[in-house]
Design a protein around this motif. Structure first.
Motif, short mmCIF file in Angstrom:
data_model
loop_
_atom_site.label_atom_id
_atom_site.label_comp_id
_atom_site.label_asym_id
_atom_site.label_seq_id
_atom_site.Cartn_x
_atom_site.Cartn_y
_atom_site.Cartn_z
N VAL A 171 56.67 23.35 65.58
CA VAL A 171 57.23 24.28 64.59
C VAL A 171 57.16 23.65 63.19
N ALA A 172 57.51 22.37 63.11
CA ALA A 172 57.52 21.70 61.81
C ALA A 172 56.13 21.75 61.17
N ALA A 175 55.52 25.53 59.90
CA ALA A 175 56.59 26.30 59.25
C ALA A 175 56.24 26.81 57.86
N ASP A 176 55.45 26.09 57.12
CA ASP A 176 55.18 26.48 55.73
C ASP A 176 54.58 27.89 55.65
N THR A 179 55.69 30.15 61.66
CA THR A 179 57.01 30.28 62.30
C THR A 179 58.10 29.48 61.58
N LYS A 180 59.21 30.15 61.34
CA LYS A 180 60.34 29.47 60.66
C LYS A 180 61.48 29.18 61.64
N VAL A 181 61.57 29.99 62.70
CA VAL A 181 62.69 29.81 63.64
C VAL A 181 62.15 29.81 65.07
N VAL A 232 66.93 26.92 57.33
CA VAL A 232 65.54 27.21 56.95
C VAL A 232 65.35 26.83 55.47
N TYR A 237 62.56 24.95 58.43
CA TYR A 237 62.50 25.66 59.72
C TYR A 237 63.80 25.38 60.48
N CYS A 238 64.01 26.13 61.53
CA CYS A 238 65.25 25.94 62.30
C CYS A 238 64.97 26.08 63.80
N VAL A 285 62.14 36.69 59.06
CA VAL A 285 61.22 35.55 59.16
C VAL A 285 60.52 35.57 60.52
N VAL A 287 59.54 34.40 64.09
CA VAL A 287 60.30 33.68 65.13
C VAL A 287 59.46 33.55 66.39
#
Ligand code: F6P
Length: 417
Positions: A171-172, A175-176, A179-181, A232, A237-238, A285, A287
């Protein structure tokens, strides 16, 4: 116990290491020249007189059983009614035991199974039938009282913590622009042990999992969305870990609030897609979510070495208790030190475990209600420690065993439920 055979049965959801317990039971009984019969599909096999003679299995197969996931003899979810309501199943069990010279009963399960074993021990005493009933713990939910932990839990916990750490790196990286979550759903029913174990994936507020939703805490949607949004904004991201047993303010499971299975029945499980939908709709966002479901409880490839040792030890101890005539007890794990980790097996009265549920202790939950404390880390670390992978073949696949499971001839009329 009186001289005769031992009956071993598996009960409830199986785990990555329940067969290791079975292997230890068979191995220990053989060393005392005692025959182990196994019930096909748990207590139902005992009622139906569907018994397996494990003496046909080679020593190599029993060794391989110790690294094979699933439940080698079959398990079941089948609750016997209280004997005051329906005595017939208990009488039937005694008849089956008598017919097959069974004087020791090892029931490998959770709190319901402890209750059944306890009831059976009482009925056998009323009948004057010599029977020693011993409980053997297992459950990925880790919700049994008295025992420090339950075989099966630590391996599922390791799968959870490792998977969350790995997925968080994915995810990290994205994320930019993507996917953020990410929402991960952990099993565990009404207890947050598995969800809490995910906390071992990271340290500090910026490392995943950023939010853990425990079944012991009431879910507040507004607060949840505000926290996700803030994380986020801060981290980029979360990663959320949600227990399948999370409930809303009305006391209903979130997963029941609109999630149905393919038969149209409300089912526990489905919190992750539910939360993902809320985040997508309300925060707009991207997911991703996952429900690892049976993957987490069958993941033998990433089993914890500590868990495997526990699973073997409770099996061995249960045989010793049965042979010593220690009736109506369970072989439990007692932690004597965190660091260096020390533990032993001891007998505990079944009555202290039957039908009770051990929730995640409050001091394991961080003050903000969404992470774990240092005390929780001290508890989890030794459980996750050590690798115990199965052997792999030239095809790159684990070498799991399929037992012969040769049936014992029936002596009694068919069981009418
Ligand atoms: O065995 C415990 C457990 O894995 C729970 O965590 C989960 O809710 C349940 O079993 C699933 O049970 P079943 O396989 O019967 O649907």
């Amino acid at each position: 116990m009186a001289r005769g055979n031992l009956l071993y049965a598996q009960s409830g959801g199986v785990t990555a290491v329940i067969n290791a317990t079975a292997a230890a039971v068979i191995h220990a009984a053989r060393s005392h020249h005692v025959k182990v019969l196994a019930a096909r599909n748990g207590i139902l096999g005992a009622l139906r007189e569907e018994l397996i003679d494990t003496s046909h299995e080679s020593a190599a197969s029993i060794r391989a059983l110790a690294h094979t996931p699933g439940g080698a003899f079959g398990s079941c979810r089948y609750k016997l009614k209280a004997p005051e309501v329906d005595r017939a199943p208990y009488e039937r069990l005694i008849a089956v035991f008598r017919a097959h010279d069974i004087h020791g009963f090892l029931y490998n399960g959770g709190n319901d199974s402890a209750d059944t074993a306890l009831k059976l021990s009482k009925i056998a005493a009323e009948f004057g039938y010599p029977l020693t009933c011993v409980g053997v713990p297992k459950t990925v939910d880790n919700d049994l009282e008295v025992t420090d932990c339950c075989p099966g839990f630590a391996s599922a916990a390791k799968y959870t913590a490792v998977s969350v750490r790995e997925a968080a790196l994915d995810v990290a990286a994205m994320a930019d622009t993507s996917t953020k979550v990410f929402v991960y759903e952990a099993m565990g029913r009404h207890a947050g042990w598995l969800a809490a174990a995910a906390g071992m994936a990271g340290h500090g507020p910026d490392q995943a999992p950023h939010l853990i939703l425990f079944p012991e805490r009431v879910f507040d949607e507004t607060d949840f969305l505000a926290r996700v949004q803030a994380i986020v904004a801060r981290v980029g991201y979360c990663v959320v870990v949600a227990s399948e047993g999370v409930r809303g303010p009305d006391g209903r499971f979130l997963a029941e609030a609109g999630t149905v299975d393919s038969f149209g029945h409300a089912q526990l499980g489905g919190v992750a897609p539910h939360l993902a939908q809320i985040v997508k709709e309300k925060l707009g966002v991207k997911v991703h979510w996952t429900v690892p479901d049976y993957l987490q409880r069958s993941a033998r490839h990433i089993a914890s070495a500590t868990d495997l040792k526990h699973a073997l030890a409770v099996g061995r101890a249960a045989v010793n208790y049965a042979l010593a005539g220690r009736n109506a007890v369970m072989a439990v794990i007692v932690r004597t030190a965190d660091s260096p980790y020390r533990w032993k097996i001891a007998p505990a009265p079944l009555a202290d475990l039957a039908n009770r549920e051990k929730k995640l202790p409050a001091h394991f939950v961080r003050e903000d209600g969404h992470g774990i404390t240092a005390a929780a880390r001290r508890y989890f670390a030794p459980l996750l420690r050590g690798q115990a992978p199965p052997p792999y073949g030239r095809d790159g696949m684990p070498r799991y065993v399929a037992l012969k499971n040769r049936p014992v001839g029936k002596c009694l009329p068919a069981w009418q439920a």
